[in-house]
Write a protein that holds these residues in place. Structure first.
Motif, PDB file in Angstrom:
ATOM      1  N   GLN A  53       0.816  -1.211   0.000  1.00 12.29           N
ATOM      2  CA  GLN A  53       0.000   0.000   0.000  1.00 12.29           C
ATOM      3  C   GLN A  53       0.855   1.268   0.000  1.00 12.29           C
ATOM      4  O   GLN A  53       2.045   1.243   0.275  1.00 12.29           O
ATOM      5  CB  GLN A  53      -0.959  -0.023   1.192  1.00 12.29           C
ATOM      6  CG  GLN A  53      -1.966  -1.160   1.116  1.00 12.29           C
ATOM      7  CD  GLN A  53      -2.749  -1.168  -0.188  1.00 12.29           C
ATOM      8  OE1 GLN A  53      -3.206  -0.143  -0.686  1.00 12.29           O
ATOM      9  NE2 GLN A  53      -2.899  -2.347  -0.775  1.00 12.29           N
ATOM     10  N   ALA A  54       0.196   2.389  -0.276  1.00 11.83           N
ATOM     11  CA  ALA A  54       0.882   3.676  -0.425  1.00 11.83           C
ATOM     12  C   ALA A  54       1.670   4.055   0.824  1.00 11.83           C
ATOM     13  O   ALA A  54       2.823   4.486   0.732  1.00 11.83           O
ATOM     14  CB  ALA A  54      -0.125   4.774  -0.771  1.00 11.83           C
ATOM     15  N   ARG A  55       1.082   3.890   1.995  1.00  7.47           N
ATOM     16  CA  ARG A  55       1.774   4.286   3.228  1.00  7.47           C
ATOM     17  C   ARG A  55       3.038   3.451   3.433  1.00  7.47           C
ATOM     18  O   ARG A  55       4.072   3.970   3.846  1.00  7.47           O
ATOM     19  CB  ARG A  55       0.831   4.150   4.431  1.00  7.47           C
ATOM     20  CG  ARG A  55       1.424   4.677   5.701  1.00  7.47           C
ATOM     21  CD  ARG A  55       1.604   6.192   5.629  1.00  7.47           C
ATOM     22  NE  ARG A  55       2.167   6.693   6.865  1.00  7.47           N
ATOM     23  CZ  ARG A  55       3.259   7.423   6.942  1.00  7.47           C
ATOM     24  NH1 ARG A  55       3.911   7.782   5.866  1.00  7.47           N
ATOM     25  NH2 ARG A  55       3.707   7.830   8.103  1.00  7.47           N
ATOM     26  N   GLU A  58       5.622   4.677   1.156  1.00  8.82           N
ATOM     27  CA  GLU A  58       6.219   5.916   1.669  1.00  8.82           C
ATOM     28  C   GLU A  58       7.313   5.605   2.685  1.00  8.82           C
ATOM     29  O   GLU A  58       8.360   6.271   2.695  1.00  8.82           O
ATOM     30  CB  GLU A  58       5.146   6.795   2.306  1.00  8.82           C
ATOM     31  CG  GLU A  58       4.239   7.463   1.297  1.00  8.82           C
ATOM     32  CD  GLU A  58       3.128   8.261   1.942  1.00  8.82           C
ATOM     33  OE1 GLU A  58       2.908   8.140   3.169  1.00  8.82           O
ATOM     34  OE2 GLU A  58       2.461   9.025   1.215  1.00  8.82           O
ATOM     35  N   ALA A 108       2.879  10.398  -8.928  1.00 15.14           N
ATOM     36  CA  ALA A 108       3.424  10.870  -7.647  1.00 15.14           C
ATOM     37  C   ALA A 108       4.397  12.021  -7.860  1.00 15.14           C
ATOM     38  O   ALA A 108       4.394  12.995  -7.106  1.00 15.14           O
ATOM     39  CB  ALA A 108       4.104   9.719  -6.912  1.00 15.14           C
ATOM     40  N   LEU A 111       2.305  15.009  -8.904  1.00 17.96           N
ATOM     41  CA  LEU A 111       1.140  15.246  -8.037  1.00 17.96           C
ATOM     42  C   LEU A 111      -0.133  15.450  -8.849  1.00 17.96           C
ATOM     43  O   LEU A 111      -0.910  16.379  -8.629  1.00 17.96           O
ATOM     44  CB  LEU A 111       1.393  16.432  -7.103  1.00 17.96           C
ATOM     45  CG  LEU A 111       2.479  16.208  -6.057  1.00 17.96           C
ATOM     46  CD1 LEU A 111       2.718  17.486  -5.270  1.00 17.96           C
ATOM     47  CD2 LEU A 111       2.101  15.080  -5.115  1.00 17.96           C
ATOM     48  N   TRP A 115      -4.570  10.687  -6.295  1.00 22.00           N
ATOM     49  CA  TRP A 115      -3.707  10.284  -5.190  1.00 22.00           C
ATOM     50  C   TRP A 115      -2.903  11.489  -4.726  1.00 22.00           C
ATOM     51  O   TRP A 115      -2.233  12.132  -5.519  1.00 22.00           O
ATOM     52  CB  TRP A 115      -2.739   9.189  -5.632  1.00 22.00           C
ATOM     53  CG  TRP A 115      -3.411   7.908  -5.958  1.00 22.00           C
ATOM     54  CD1 TRP A 115      -3.880   7.517  -7.184  1.00 22.00           C
ATOM     55  CD2 TRP A 115      -3.692   6.843  -5.071  1.00 22.00           C
ATOM     56  NE1 TRP A 115      -4.432   6.281  -7.099  1.00 22.00           N
ATOM     57  CE2 TRP A 115      -4.330   5.838  -5.811  1.00 22.00           C
ATOM     58  CE3 TRP A 115      -3.474   6.645  -3.706  1.00 22.00           C
ATOM     59  CZ2 TRP A 115      -4.748   4.644  -5.248  1.00 22.00           C
ATOM     60  CZ3 TRP A 115      -3.892   5.457  -3.151  1.00 22.00           C
ATOM     61  CH2 TRP A 115      -4.523   4.478  -3.907  1.00 22.00           C
ATOM     62  N   SER A 116      -2.946  11.787  -3.457  1.00 20.17           N
ATOM     63  CA  SER A 116      -2.141  12.890  -2.928  1.00 20.17           C
ATOM     64  C   SER A 116      -1.117  12.318  -1.957  1.00 20.17           C
ATOM     65  O   SER A 116      -1.148  12.553  -0.766  1.00 20.17           O
ATOM     66  CB  SER A 116      -3.032  13.917  -2.225  1.00 20.17           C
ATOM     67  OG  SER A 116      -3.757  13.280  -1.195  1.00 20.17           O
ATOM     68  N   THR A 117      -0.231  11.530  -2.494  1.00 25.69           N
ATOM     69  CA  THR A 117       0.793  10.872  -1.694  1.00 25.69           C
ATOM     70  C   THR A 117       2.094  10.832  -2.477  1.00 25.69           C
ATOM     71  O   THR A 117       2.079  10.873  -3.708  1.00 25.69           O
ATOM     72  CB  THR A 117       0.347   9.441  -1.304  1.00 25.69           C
ATOM     73  OG1 THR A 117       1.373   8.807  -0.560  1.00 25.69           O
ATOM     74  CG2 THR A 117       0.032   8.600  -2.523  1.00 25.69           C
ATOM     75  N   ALA A 118       3.184  10.746  -1.756  1.00 30.07           N
ATOM     76  CA  ALA A 118       4.498  10.712  -2.395  1.00 30.07           C
ATOM     77  C   ALA A 118       4.768   9.394  -3.109  1.00 30.07           C
ATOM     78  O   ALA A 118       5.596   9.325  -4.004  1.00 30.07           O
ATOM     79  CB  ALA A 118       5.587  10.968  -1.358  1.00 30.07           C
ATOM     80  N   GLU A 119       4.082   8.353  -2.699  1.00 29.57           N
ATOM     81  CA  GLU A 119       4.232   7.030  -3.314  1.00 29.57           C
ATOM     82  C   GLU A 119       2.858   6.412  -3.486  1.00 29.57           C
ATOM     83  O   GLU A 119       2.036   6.460  -2.569  1.00 29.57           O
ATOM     84  CB  GLU A 119       5.085   6.103  -2.435  1.00 29.57           C
ATOM     85  CG  GLU A 119       6.546   6.426  -2.401  1.00 29.57           C
ATOM     86  CD  GLU A 119       7.282   6.065  -3.670  1.00 29.57           C
ATOM     87  OE1 GLU A 119       6.796   5.225  -4.459  1.00 29.57           O
ATOM     88  OE2 GLU A 119       8.363   6.626  -3.877  1.00 29.57           O
ATOM     89  N   LEU A 120       2.597   5.833  -4.627  1.00 26.37           N
ATOM     90  CA  LEU A 120       1.342   5.120  -4.856  1.00 26.37           C
ATOM     91  C   LEU A 120       1.517   3.653  -4.480  1.00 26.37           C
ATOM     92  O   LEU A 120       2.643   3.158  -4.367  1.00 26.37           O
ATOM     93  CB  LEU A 120       0.923   5.246  -6.321  1.00 26.37           C
ATOM     94  CG  LEU A 120       0.071   6.467  -6.649  1.00 26.37           C
ATOM     95  CD1 LEU A 120       0.826   7.750  -6.461  1.00 26.37           C
ATOM     96  CD2 LEU A 120      -0.501   6.361  -8.037  1.00 26.37           C
TER      97      LEU A 120
END
Length: 194
Positions: A53-55, A58, A108, A111, A115-120
């Protein structure tokens, strides 16, 4: 990396999956001595989880190896859609469109997209991710990685724990003193019975 199970460590990690290995990397990078034991003979060799997952990606980015993980799994241009069918290859009921690894990196970086994250997220089997994690954990000079050892029991005291571990191959038994014991060996893990 320590070659043998130490007699003492600040932290004893029970479980050599993604969580235990990531913890070993984190502790090692901070110079904290840790011993990891897992009753499996090695990191995963069979397919298990199939997506990161994205988190989590990250965290891998912060640790410096997200690109290494993203290079594994499906080809860079292969879509990672999730589709539901009545039978394999028959009538498609629903499809959630997800970007390929190559698209995820561009989204990523720029942006763009929802998705508003540094890693998908990334679709890759846990067995590949664990190999990366094990290599990085083993590179930590204060970390001892010990597959093929299980926790049999432990005694808790004011100064920490005394853990009784056993080799799965030879039945050799060892005692390890640790300030902290962290059980991350899963829902059916040995630590849960204590």
């Amino acid at each position: 990396m320590c070659a043998l199970i130490p007699e003492a460590a600040s932290v004893l990690i029970v479980g050599g999956g993604p969580c235990g290995l990531t913890l070993a990397i984190e502790l090692g990078r901070r110079g904290i001595d840790a011993a990891l034991v897992d009753q499996k003979p090695s990191a995963a060799v069979n397919p298990q989880a199939n997506a990161t997952q994205a988190r989590t990606m990250e965290h891998f980015r912060r640790l410096g190896f997200a690109a290494e993980v993203r290079a594994l799994g499906l080809p860079q241009d292969y879509p990672t859609d999730i589709a539901y069918f009545t039978r394999y290859g028959r009538v498609e009921l629903a499809r959630y469109r997800l970007p390929s690894s190559q698209q995820a990196t561009a989204i990523a970086r720029n942006l763009t997209g929802s998705w508003s994250t540094a890693e998908l997220p990334h679709r890759v089997s846990q067995k590949f991710v664990e190999q990366v994690l094990r290599r990085h954990a083993a590179a930590q000079r204060t970390v001892s990685i010990n597959y093929g050892w299980k926790l049999n029991d432990f005694d808790e005291g004011a100064d920490g724990v005394t853990a009784y571990i056993q080799s799965m191959e030879t039945d050799e038994q060892r005692t390890l003193k640790a300030r902290y014991l962290i059980g991350v060996d899963g829902a059916r893990g040995t630590h849960r019975r204590f």
